[in-house]
Design a protein around this motif. Structure first.
Motif, PDB file in Angstrom:
ATOM      1  N   HIS A  48      -6.397  12.017  -1.038  1.00 24.01           N
ATOM      2  CA  HIS A  48      -7.009  11.086  -2.000  1.00 24.01           C
ATOM      3  C   HIS A  48      -6.183   9.803  -2.118  1.00 24.01           C
ATOM      4  CE1 HIS A  48      -8.719   9.394  -5.646  1.00 24.01           C
ATOM      5  NE2 HIS A  48      -7.537   9.495  -6.236  1.00 24.01           N
ATOM      6  N   LEU A  49      -4.868   9.968  -2.272  1.00 20.15           N
ATOM      7  CA  LEU A  49      -3.998   8.795  -2.422  1.00 20.15           C
ATOM      8  C   LEU A  49      -3.861   8.027  -1.106  1.00 20.15           C
ATOM      9  CD1 LEU A  49      -1.106  10.042  -4.721  1.00 20.15           C
ATOM     10  CD2 LEU A  49      -3.099   8.672  -5.317  1.00 20.15           C
ATOM     11  N   SER A  50      -3.949   8.737   0.009  1.00 22.09           N
ATOM     12  CA  SER A  50      -3.906   8.069   1.311  1.00 22.09           C
ATOM     13  C   SER A  50      -5.098   7.134   1.467  1.00 22.09           C
ATOM     14  CB  SER A  50      -3.893   9.109   2.429  1.00 22.09           C
ATOM     15  OG  SER A  50      -3.828   8.483   3.692  1.00 22.09           O
ATOM     16  N   GLU A 103       2.194   6.795  -7.017  1.00 17.49           N
ATOM     17  CA  GLU A 103       1.221   7.780  -7.499  1.00 17.49           C
ATOM     18  C   GLU A 103       1.689   9.208  -7.184  1.00 17.49           C
ATOM     19  OE1 GLU A 103      -1.614   7.326  -9.130  1.00 17.49           O
ATOM     20  OE2 GLU A 103      -1.795   5.140  -9.084  1.00 17.49           O
ATOM     21  N   MET A 104       2.263   9.424  -6.017  1.00 19.79           N
ATOM     22  CA  MET A 104       2.763  10.747  -5.653  1.00 19.79           C
ATOM     23  C   MET A 104       3.952  11.148  -6.517  1.00 19.79           C
ATOM     24  SD  MET A 104       1.063  12.404  -3.319  1.00 19.79           S
ATOM     25  CE  MET A 104       2.142  13.526  -2.442  1.00 19.79           C
ATOM     26  N   ALA A 130       0.832  -1.207   0.000  1.00 24.82           N
ATOM     27  CA  ALA A 130       0.000   0.000   0.000  1.00 24.82           C
ATOM     28  C   ALA A 130       0.869   1.260   0.000  1.00 24.82           C
ATOM     29  CB  ALA A 130      -0.923  -0.010   1.216  1.00 24.82           C
ATOM     30  N   ARG A 131       1.956   1.239   0.768  1.00 21.35           N
ATOM     31  CA  ARG A 131       2.851   2.398   0.802  1.00 21.35           C
ATOM     32  C   ARG A 131       3.530   2.619  -0.553  1.00 21.35           C
ATOM     33  NH1 ARG A 131       6.256   0.676   4.226  1.00 21.35           N
ATOM     34  NH2 ARG A 131       7.894   0.210   2.733  1.00 21.35           N
ATOM     35  N   GLN A 135       3.208   6.022   8.269  1.00 16.76           N
ATOM     36  CA  GLN A 135       4.273   5.985   7.258  1.00 16.76           C
ATOM     37  C   GLN A 135       3.949   6.895   6.073  1.00 16.76           C
ATOM     38  OE1 GLN A 135       5.411   2.010   6.074  1.00 16.76           O
ATOM     39  NE2 GLN A 135       5.588   1.291   8.186  1.00 16.76           N
ATOM     40  N   ILE A 136       2.687   6.893   5.660  1.00 16.33           N
ATOM     41  CA  ILE A 136       2.276   7.752   4.533  1.00 16.33           C
ATOM     42  C   ILE A 136       2.441   9.223   4.904  1.00 16.33           C
ATOM     43  CG2 ILE A 136       0.227   8.537   3.275  1.00 16.33           C
ATOM     44  CD1 ILE A 136      -0.618   5.629   3.021  1.00 16.33           C
TER      45      ILE A 136
END
Length: 537
Positions: free
Chosen positions: A380-382, A357-358, A350-351, A411-412
């Motif tokens: 949004h990405l989180s 994407e970022m 997931a990370r 972590q995000i």
């Protein structure tokens, strides 16, 4: 339920089991130091080399029952020649360490027999033999850490560890042995060579004498087959066997027959020889000789040095401090370890999705963007990464996964802080803020100095000129530091001062100009819209 079989009330002089380490209900352990000293610091014992025999393994498998026969053997051996008569009369009850029939745990913590036994080695030296009983593993009151701690401590202290197993040596027995001994080896980081001495797999109720006969000979053949490492074995199986061989100086096996139906099922059984199968008694005699024959006696060695009985006090204290502290990791069940790895893999995936994407949205090759736009995309990405985490099938259940979901969120957020800093670094104004601020300060000082000269206020004019010189020197120093990389700490101080000057002197002024410009633009736009509407009419 039948009460435990033991010696009953005893005087201070009567030999009895003494609890050295107590397992408490809150899953902590307490060392009874005074009781330990009472045994090992007696004048006739303290300076002699010591052999410690311990029996460990799953609960309700007859460990204490076996140890009481060992006590009986050693008591008769103290008379110099026990022979076959050490088993005693057929009507005698079995006493010593507390034991009982039934399914509930009886032994708690680690116990030592209060009576040291004096035995002569082949060379004629006299050593002290201590007998240790341990709480059984895997009962319904103990955690994995409890079981690992008891087994590890008994292995670390003993010179001969008897691993009591029922019916056969199975792969889970080897895996548990690997876990428990590794837990002990972690506490002995500084040990040289193999950390432990003799290990005996004692297989109780062996039912296949036609394959491997009872006793040490059949046990050696069985063990050789079990611990054999071949090229076509899975790495997991190789690692377990390699670990066991690397931990112990000697690894042996003894196959023991079933003691009889009455021993296993009768609540009235009190250890009388008449109720025990003769075949079991014959192998029991062979087993005691197998441990205590002159060529098998092993004194306790630590770093290749024989220790005395009184030395045990310091080692018990040292080992207990380690297990009572936070130096060692928490041992886990196979389910816990698998669920943890499963959830960590989901967090990692997931990370990585979030970072990928970022990077496409605001990576190093992308232009500067407003912080609120970046914040919106981050949220949004989180959410997208969290959905990715939840979509992965994980062991342990939702409650177990909540901790890892929180860890993913943390972590995000940390990754986003780095992307925010990277984005700010792309802001041309942010990069030029310090030189622009210093340049504006030079202009302001120059204008104010000139104004003071016009009005004849020379003192203030000189002060503004001096301050202007300091600002020019700061600007030159900052430029030199940025170009060469020298005096980076000085450059940081200048940046900080420039930031303060900008926020307090120029920021509000620029903000007012920006607001007026924005208002004028809106006014002109509104007037243009009005005229257009009139023309339309």
């Amino acid at each position: 339920m039948k009460p435990p079989h033991q010696n009953g009330p005893h005087s201070a002089l009567e030999p009895h089991a003494i609890q050295i380490i107590e397992a408490k209900p809150d899953h902590t352990f307490h060392l009874n130091l005074e009781a330990l000293k009472e045994i090992v610091q007696r004048p006739l014992v303290r300076d002699k080399r010591v052999m410690i025999v311990s029996v460990a393994g799953a609960f309700r498998k007859g460990k204490s029952f076996l140890l009481d026969f060992i006590l009986r053997y050693l008591k008769k051996r103290a008379l110099q020649n026990p022979g076959d008569s050490w088993l005693g009369p057929a009507e005698d009850k079995l006493t010593g360490f507390s034991w009982r029939s039934g399914s509930e745990r009886d032994t708690n913590g680690i116990l030592l027999w209060s009576e040291p036994f004096f035995v002569k080695t082949r060379s004629g030296d006299e050593i002290v033999v201590l007998i240790m009983d341990t709480q059984g593993s895997f009962d319904n009151q103990s955690t994995v850490r409890d079981c690992a701690t008891i087994f590890a401590l008994s292995t670390m202290i003993s010179s001969c560890q008897v691993f009591n197993i029922s019916m056969n040596i199975q792969e889970d027995d080897l895996q548990h042995l690997q876990l428990f001994t590794e837990y002990g080896r972690l506490a002995l980081q500084s040990s040289q060579g193999k950390p432990f001495q003799r290990l005996i797999f004692l297989v109780r109720d062996w039912s296949f004498p036609y394959e491997y006969p009872y006793g040490a000979e059949g046990g050696a053949k069985k063990l050789s087959k079990i611990l054999q490492i071949s090229s076509n074995q899975h790495d997991e199986l190789k690692n377990v066997r390699g670990h066991i061989n690397s931990c112990f100086s000697h690894v042996d096996c003894f196959l023991m027959p079933h003691p009889g139906l009455k021993v296993a099922t009768s609540p009235e059984f009190v250890g009388q020889l008449k109720d025990i199968e003769p075949e079991f008694l014959n192998e029991l005699k062979a087993f005691t000789d197998y441990i205590f024959s002159a060529d098998k006696l092993q004194c306790k060695m630590i770093n290749d040095q024989a220790i005395t009985a009184s030395d045990l006090v310091a080692y018990f204290e040292s080992y207990m401090k380690i297990y009572q502290g936070d130096e060692l990791p928490e041992p886990k069940t196979m389910l816990q370890a698998t669920a943890e790895a499963n959830n960590l893999a989901a967090v990692s995936a997931a990370r990585e999705l979030y970072q990928r994407e970022m990077e496409l949205f605001c990576g190093g090759d992308k232009p500067y963007m407003k912080s609120d736009i970046l914040e919106t995309h981050h949220r949004h990405l989180s959410d997208k990464a969290l959905e990715k985490f939840k979509s992965v099938r994980k062991m342990g259940g939702s409650a177990f996964s909540e901790t890892y979901a929180a860890e993913l969120h943390s972590q995000i957020d940390e990754v986003f802080v780095n992307y925010s800093k990277q984005n700010e670094a792309k802001n041309l104004f942010h990069t030029a803020k310090t030189p622009l601020t210093l340049f504006l300060l030079v202009i302001v000082c120059y204008v104010l100095s000139g104004t003071c000269v016009m009005f004849g206020v020379c003192t203030f004019a000189n002060l503004f000129s001096i301050f202007m010189g300091i600002v020019i020197l700061s600007l030159c120093t900052w430029a030199y530091s940025r170009l060469t990389g020298d005096y980076s700490e000085v450059s940081k101080v200048i940046d900080t001062c420039a930031e303060v000057a900008w926020d307090n002197l120029f920021c509000s002024f620029v903000q007012k100009i920006t607001d007026k410009a924005s208002f004028s633009t809106k006014k002109l736009t509104g007037a243009g819209d009005t005229s257009e509407s009139k023309k339309g009419k």
